[in-house]
Write an enzyme that holds these catalytic residues in place. Structure first.
Site, PDB file in Angstrom:
ATOM      1  N   TRP A   1       0.813  -1.213   0.000  1.00 39.58           N
ATOM      2  CA  TRP A   1       0.000   0.000   0.000  1.00 39.58           C
ATOM      3  C   TRP A   1       0.854   1.274   0.000  1.00 39.58           C
ATOM      4  O   TRP A   1       1.902   1.321   0.637  1.00 39.58           O
ATOM      5  CB  TRP A   1      -0.872   0.009   1.267  1.00 39.58           C
ATOM      6  CG  TRP A   1      -1.515   1.332   1.546  1.00 39.58           C
ATOM      7  CD1 TRP A   1      -1.025   2.338   2.320  1.00 39.58           C
ATOM      8  CD2 TRP A   1      -2.778   1.805   1.044  1.00 39.58           C
ATOM      9  NE1 TRP A   1      -1.898   3.406   2.325  1.00 39.58           N
ATOM     10  CE2 TRP A   1      -2.980   3.094   1.554  1.00 39.58           C
ATOM     11  CE3 TRP A   1      -3.761   1.238   0.208  1.00 39.58           C
ATOM     12  CZ2 TRP A   1      -4.129   3.849   1.269  1.00 39.58           C
ATOM     13  CZ3 TRP A   1      -4.894   1.985  -0.070  1.00 39.58           C
ATOM     14  CH2 TRP A   1      -5.064   3.273   0.460  1.00 39.58           C
TER      15      TRP A   1
ATOM     16  N   ASP B   1       0.127   9.150   1.114  1.00 39.05           N
ATOM     17  CA  ASP B   1       0.749  10.472   0.899  1.00 39.05           C
ATOM     18  C   ASP B   1       2.231  10.460   0.481  1.00 39.05           C
ATOM     19  O   ASP B   1       3.032   9.726   1.064  1.00 39.05           O
ATOM     20  CB  ASP B   1       0.748  11.274   2.204  1.00 39.05           C
ATOM     21  CG  ASP B   1      -0.583  11.348   2.872  1.00 39.05           C
ATOM     22  OD1 ASP B   1      -1.550  10.794   2.366  1.00 39.05           O
ATOM     23  OD2 ASP B   1      -0.641  11.972   3.949  1.00 39.05           O
TER      24      ASP B   1
ATOM     25  N   GLN C   1       4.002   7.363   2.473  1.00 36.73           N
ATOM     26  CA  GLN C   1       3.287   6.560   3.458  1.00 36.73           C
ATOM     27  C   GLN C   1       3.108   5.164   2.873  1.00 36.73           C
ATOM     28  O   GLN C   1       2.598   5.018   1.748  1.00 36.73           O
ATOM     29  CB  GLN C   1       1.915   7.186   3.756  1.00 36.73           C
ATOM     30  CG  GLN C   1       2.000   8.501   4.493  1.00 36.73           C
ATOM     31  CD  GLN C   1       2.264   8.275   5.985  1.00 36.73           C
ATOM     32  OE1 GLN C   1       1.363   8.004   6.750  1.00 36.73           O
ATOM     33  NE2 GLN C   1       3.526   8.413   6.382  1.00 36.73           N
TER      34      GLN C   1
ATOM     35  N   ARG D   1      -0.761  17.083  12.726  1.00 40.22           N
ATOM     36  CA  ARG D   1       0.098  16.183  11.929  1.00 40.22           C
ATOM     37  C   ARG D   1       0.599  16.800  10.620  1.00 40.22           C
ATOM     38  O   ARG D   1       0.123  17.824  10.175  1.00 40.22           O
ATOM     39  CB  ARG D   1      -0.654  14.890  11.629  1.00 40.22           C
ATOM     40  CG  ARG D   1      -1.960  15.042  10.884  1.00 40.22           C
ATOM     41  CD  ARG D   1      -2.628  13.682  10.674  1.00 40.22           C
ATOM     42  NE  ARG D   1      -3.950  13.832  10.115  1.00 40.22           N
ATOM     43  CZ  ARG D   1      -5.050  14.052  10.828  1.00 40.22           C
ATOM     44  NH1 ARG D   1      -4.981  14.137  12.141  1.00 40.22           N
ATOM     45  NH2 ARG D   1      -6.219  14.201  10.228  1.00 40.22           N
TER      46      ARG D   1
ATOM     47  N   GLU E   1      -5.062  18.951   6.310  1.00 42.42           N
ATOM     48  CA  GLU E   1      -3.939  18.020   6.366  1.00 42.42           C
ATOM     49  C   GLU E   1      -2.840  18.470   5.404  1.00 42.42           C
ATOM     50  O   GLU E   1      -3.071  19.230   4.470  1.00 42.42           O
ATOM     51  CB  GLU E   1      -4.411  16.623   5.959  1.00 42.42           C
ATOM     52  CG  GLU E   1      -5.465  16.050   6.889  1.00 42.42           C
ATOM     53  CD  GLU E   1      -5.761  14.572   6.617  1.00 42.42           C
ATOM     54  OE1 GLU E   1      -5.888  13.820   7.584  1.00 42.42           O
ATOM     55  OE2 GLU E   1      -5.866  14.174   5.447  1.00 42.42           O
TER      56      GLU E   1
HETATM   57  C1  FRU Z   1      -3.509  12.239   4.654  1.00 37.19           C
HETATM   58  C2  FRU Z   1      -3.247  11.530   5.969  1.00 37.19           C
HETATM   59  C3  FRU Z   1      -2.308  12.359   6.809  1.00 37.19           C
HETATM   60  C4  FRU Z   1      -1.664  11.342   7.694  1.00 37.19           C
HETATM   61  C5  FRU Z   1      -1.540  10.162   6.762  1.00 37.19           C
HETATM   62  C6  FRU Z   1      -1.659   8.818   7.421  1.00 37.19           C
HETATM   63  O1  FRU Z   1      -3.878  11.389   3.623  1.00 37.19           O
HETATM   64  O2  FRU Z   1      -4.460  11.309   6.627  1.00 37.19           O
HETATM   65  O3  FRU Z   1      -2.929  13.415   7.513  1.00 37.19           O
HETATM   66  O4  FRU Z   1      -0.422  11.769   8.164  1.00 37.19           O
HETATM   67  O5  FRU Z   1      -2.569  10.299   5.796  1.00 37.19           O
HETATM   68  O6  FRU Z   1      -1.345   7.792   6.537  1.00 37.19           O
END
Ligand code: FRU
Length: 515
Positions: A55, A58, A74, A187, A243
């Site tokens: 997977w 971000d 991510q 975050r 975000e």
């Molecule tokens: C955005 C988010 C961020 C967080 C991440 C977690 O898509 O929700 O705010 O850091 O994804 O995977």
């Protein structure tokens, strides 16, 4: 001060208990966890960043270090779905040929094991690569204030740009105690330097969880941080949490980019579940306040979120976004992987708007070329060698009459682009595109006698750049590999195609081992 220490030690003891819990779970999990692998490459991109398998969401840590571009994301390597977040890592010297490196961050500390290493950014300092990221810990119960998580900011450092060590001072930043700031959501730090100081902006919301905001912090060294201000805050229907913030001065203009969640649809606008937007304004480094106007959509397609920017070695501001959207089906999950990034895009401010164009480095991916000029067609037409499941299409089209262009077409299966001359509305419709979600998105263009289209196809993605960056639309589509035709369809008698060029792209780029 005393209150701060009491609060910090309370938070740390909760985190400690949680982490013991998380560790005990992880020890079990570690025995079984095996990274997934790609089992079918039918939708796997040739020249876009995608995970080796598993997977991705971000973009993270996009920066330059020792003469190369580093890009993180991510990542959950052990399943095709979102899981406790790791940071995947790729490196490039030209922004378009990327090499996979080992996973850079895993959730394994007090402050990140109970949820994951959430999004953040990267910066070079004193010859080392610093990552600043959010350690996310889910609380097993709500606090009396209704908080369900601890999100703290943390630093990991690397000398070689491959192996990272989380520093002993972590967490370096907790959410400031304030009745104007939500005490849970905190975050996605984006860090940059200015006049010898470091600044970090962090996504947040108001305590009643209705309105997004961005907080700004200042530091002399990336470790000791002081809260400066609420840099910007939303108004009516601008989302309930902001975000993944980014900030840059582009062409002399301060620009704030972020991803507001849960903006409600307004007519045909804001139809995606979450948005990515920009605001032009003026940032005051003394007060920490960004004075701005309304926000505007950054990408009008179905699938674009959480973009991150960096500065290139020659001073351009370049953006890469997640070419996907939360809550969508991801048909490639059947093939051992999930989600991908956009091509890198250069940002410019012109006529009070942000313009987005593909970076020039993408031209180095071109292999063969087929060009046509000054064609007038009066029926649906395919042009020889203008077809493919990957490639780049350039077209300059007369806008006095309606037209459509069908991409990834087999006749039955197709993604349809269309233009209405009276309203100047350009649409993408993926109802017949193949597997995955359908629907339609649109953008209204400024008046102009002709339209310039630049379209990137890469197996399961379509990115459309209109009028040299006036608008961009990014979407995932899941057609059969054999649906490769491009069909030009006049809808008002005739269609004048001033130029059409098709390039094959990315031949020879290594593909994942299909197991
Ligand atoms: C955005 C988010 C961020 C967080 C991440 C977690 O898509 O929700 O705010 O850091 O994804 O995977």
């Amino acid at each position: 001060m005393k209150r701060f220490f009491l609060r910090a030690s309370a938070i740390l003891s909760i985190m400690f208990c949680l982490t013991l819990l998380a560790f005990s779970k992880n020890v079990d999990a570690a025995v079984e966890r095996v990274p997934v692998s790609v089992t079918n490459a039918r939708w796997y991109p040739l020249y876009h960043i995608a995970p080796p398998a598993g997977w991705v969401n971000d973009p993270n840590g996009f920066c330059t270090f020792k003469g190369e571009y580093h890009f993180f994301y991510q990542h959950y390597p052990y399943d095709v779905k979102w899981g406790p977040m790791h940071w995947g890592h790729v490196v490039s010297n030209d922004l378009v040929h990327w090499e996979h490196l080992p996973v850079a961050l895993e959730p394994n500390q007090l402050y990140d094991a109970g949820g994951g290493c959430f999004s953040g950014s990267g910066i070079e300092k004193d010859g080392k690569l610093y990552l600043m990221y959010t350690g996310h810990v889910d609380l097993p119960v709500l606090t009396p204030e209704g908080i369900d998580r601890i999100e703290s900011q943390n630093i990991a450092v690397s000398e070689d740009g491959v192996h990272f060590t989380k520093i002993k001072e972590n967490p370096v930043l907790f959410v400031p105690k304030s009745d104007e700031i939500h005490q849970g959501d905190f975050r996605d730090p984006k860090v940059w330097s200015h006049n010898g100081k470091y600044y970090s902006i962090i996504g947040s919301r108001t305590p009643d969880a209705t309105t997004g905001q961005i907080l700004i912090f200042e530091s002399p060294n990336l470790i000791d941080w002081t809260f400066k201000n609420i840099m910007a805050q939303g108004s009516e229907n601008q989302g309930n949490v902001w975000e993944c913030p980014n900030f840059a001065t582009i062409d002399g203009q301060d620009v704030l980019i972020f991803s507001p969640q849960a903006v409600k649809p307004e007519g045909k606008k804001y139809l995606n579940v979450h948005q990515s937007v920009y605001m032009l304004g003026n940032f005051n480094y003394n007060t920490g306040i960004f004075t701005h106007g309304n926000f505007d959509i950054l990408d009008y397609g179905f699938d674009f979120y959480a973009p991150q920017i960096t500065q290139t070695f020659d001073g351009r501001t370049v953006l890469i976004g997640w070419l996907d959207m939360w809550e969508n089906p991801f048909p490639e999950q059947a093939d051992g992987w999930s989600c991908m990034m956009t091509v890198p895009r250069e940002l410019h401010v012109r006529k009070g708007k942000l313009f987005t164009t593909p970076v020039k480095e993408l031209e180095s991916l071109r292999t063969s070329e087929k060009s046509y000029s000054n064609l007038t067609i009066n029926k649906a037409t395919k042009l020889d060698s203008v077809r493919g499941e990957t490639g780049e299409l350039l077209a300059t089209v007369d806008t006095s009459k309606n037209f459509a262009i069908e991409l990834r077409s087999s006749g039955k299966e197709k993604t349809v682009l269309s233009y209405d001359a009276a309203t100047r509305i350009f649409k993408i419709n993926r109802d017949k595109a193949g597997e995955g979600a359908g629907g339609e998105r649109e953008v209204q263009l400024a008046p102009a006698g002709e339209m310039n289209l630049r379209i990137f196809l890469d197996r399961s993605s379509i990115e459309i750049f209109l009028n040299n960056g006036e608008a961009v639309m990014s979407s995932r589509v899941y057609p059969k590999s054999t649906s490769q035709d491009i069909v030009f369809v006049p809808q008002g008698g005739t269609l004048n195609l001033k130029n059409v060029t098709f390039y094959t792209l990315g031949q020879g780029i290594p593909q994942p081992n299909v197991k």
